[in-house]
Design a protein around this motif. Structure first.
Motif, mmCIF file in Angstrom:
data_model
loop_
_atom_site.group_PDB
_atom_site.id
_atom_site.type_symbol
_atom_site.label_atom_id
_atom_site.label_comp_id
_atom_site.label_asym_id
_atom_site.label_seq_id
_atom_site.Cartn_x
_atom_site.Cartn_y
_atom_site.Cartn_z
ATOM 1 N N THR A 1 0.698 -1.043 0.152
ATOM 2 C CA THR A 1 -0.024 0.093 -0.126
ATOM 3 C C THR A 1 1.143 1.393 0.006
ATOM 4 N N PHE A 2 2.209 1.160 0.569
ATOM 5 C CA PHE A 2 2.733 2.380 0.666
ATOM 6 C C PHE A 2 3.394 2.909 -0.385
ATOM 7 N N GLY A 3 3.708 1.902 -1.346
ATOM 8 C CA GLY A 3 4.543 2.137 -2.670
ATOM 9 C C GLY A 3 5.837 2.904 -2.307
ATOM 10 N N HIS A 4 5.855 4.073 -3.109
ATOM 11 C CA HIS A 4 7.008 5.097 -3.198
ATOM 12 C C HIS A 4 7.451 5.578 -1.855
ATOM 13 N N LEU A 5 6.582 5.687 -1.111
ATOM 14 C CA LEU A 5 6.333 6.402 0.298
ATOM 15 C C LEU A 5 7.689 5.604 1.234
ATOM 16 N N TYR A 6 8.049 4.729 1.006
ATOM 17 C CA TYR A 6 9.196 3.984 1.782
ATOM 18 C C TYR A 6 10.544 4.830 1.517
ATOM 19 N N GLY A 7 10.568 5.393 0.415
ATOM 20 C CA GLY A 7 11.606 6.451 0.084
ATOM 21 C C GLY A 7 11.687 7.758 0.691
ATOM 22 N N VAL A 8 10.509 8.202 1.342
ATOM 23 C CA VAL A 8 10.436 9.647 1.461
ATOM 24 C C VAL A 8 10.097 9.917 3.047
ATOM 25 N N GLY A 9 10.217 9.050 3.990
ATOM 26 C CA GLY A 9 10.310 9.212 5.271
ATOM 27 C C GLY A 9 9.040 8.676 6.110
ATOM 28 N N ALA A 10 9.307 8.615 7.320
ATOM 29 C CA ALA A 10 8.499 8.211 8.135
ATOM 30 C C ALA A 10 6.744 8.798 8.303
ATOM 31 N N ARG A 11 6.986 10.108 8.393
ATOM 32 C CA ARG A 11 5.665 10.931 8.159
ATOM 33 C C ARG A 11 4.775 10.690 7.161
ATOM 34 N N PRO A 12 5.191 10.577 5.938
ATOM 35 C CA PRO A 12 4.180 10.240 4.977
ATOM 36 C C PRO A 12 3.718 8.849 4.964
ATOM 37 N N LEU A 13 4.601 7.889 5.570
ATOM 38 C CA LEU A 13 4.164 6.590 5.655
ATOM 39 C C LEU A 13 3.014 6.578 6.752
ATOM 40 N N LEU A 14 3.183 7.179 7.804
ATOM 41 C CA LEU A 14 2.134 7.335 8.690
ATOM 42 C C LEU A 14 0.789 8.093 8.420
ATOM 43 N N ALA A 15 1.040 9.008 7.525
ATOM 44 C CA ALA A 15 -0.109 9.762 7.059
ATOM 45 C C ALA A 15 -1.056 8.755 6.303
ATOM 46 N N LYS A 16 -0.128 8.077 5.294
ATOM 47 C CA LYS A 16 -0.958 7.137 4.417
ATOM 48 C C LYS A 16 -1.632 5.883 5.340
#
Length: 228
Positions: free
Chosen positions: A41-56
């Motif tokens: 589900t997180f896709g490319h967000l693994y590469g942009v930091g924890a906060r975007p992962l949490l928001a997703k």
């Protein structure tokens, strides 16, 4: 004369960290009484930091506009959970360990330049027994600016005791490519990382699908210990 450096991004380039990042996010979700989120589900967000992962993850649970203060609270829990089991399922990408050993033996300087915080990046590489392979490690908090600025790339090369001429960045994202361009060095992009846009569309100097292809890519670009 100093040797040139191979400067590697970390998440999505040296190491596949998705499983442990997702596990920490889902640990936070469980603590909050929310549902877990699937790995893909997180896709490319693994590469942009924890906060975007949490928001997703919150969005997947129906929370579309979380309070920034709440995100920061969850972020602190994420860091604690992530560092408690930082390399439970994280693995170096195929071929990279032998390649690093071979390049060191040939006289290349090796550096890591990541937007992960330096202490966490150091902990991860230490757990994976990779830290001693590198002459320098620069994180997103090492200098005043992080990638895509040139500062951390140039700093990594300097800290590795390397020369700029002949050095090259190896990464998986636009931030890596833009940082290399800003630093005035070539960039080799890997296709197996975490990016929203296929790296071939970002015009790196070379693209590889496996680390077995890195040496030939450097040869095609005219990069080596005799350059400069």
């Amino acid at each position: 004369m100093p040797s040139p450096a191979l400067v590697f991004d970390l998440d999505g380039t040296l190491v596949d960290t998705r499983h442990d990042l997702a596990a920490a996010v889902n640990g936070v979700m469980r603590e909050e009484g929310l549902g877990e989120v699937g790995l893909d589900t997180f896709g490319h967000l693994y590469g942009v930091g924890a906060r975007p992962l949490l928001a997703k993850a919150l969005l997947e649970n129906g929370i579309a506009d979380p309070d920034p203060i709440e995100i920061e609270r969850l972020f602190l829990r994420f860091i604690a959970l992530y560092r408690a089991d930082i390399a439970g399922r994280s693995l170096p990408f195929p071929g990279i360990l032998d390649l690093l050993v071979a390049f060191r033996a040939e006289g290349w300087r090796l550096a890591v330049c990541t937007n992960k915080s330096e202490p966490i990046a150091r902990q991860l590489l230490d757990h994976l027994k990779m830290l001693d392979l590198f002459d320098a490690l620069v994180g997103g908090d090492t200098f005043a600016r992080s990638k895509p600025d040139a500062m951390p790339v140039l700093g990594a090369i300097e800290r590795a005791g390397a020369r700029l001429a002949g050095s090259v960045m190896i990464g998986d994202s636009r931030a890596d490519i833009d940082a290399a361009r800003a630093a005035g060095i070539p960039v080799v992009a890997v296709t197996f990382g975490y990016t929203a846009v296929p790296v071939r569309e970002l015009s790196p100097d070379a693209v590889i699908d496996h680390f077995d292809e890195l040496r030939s890519a450097l040869d095609r670009l005219g990069l080596g210990l005799a350059v400069g």
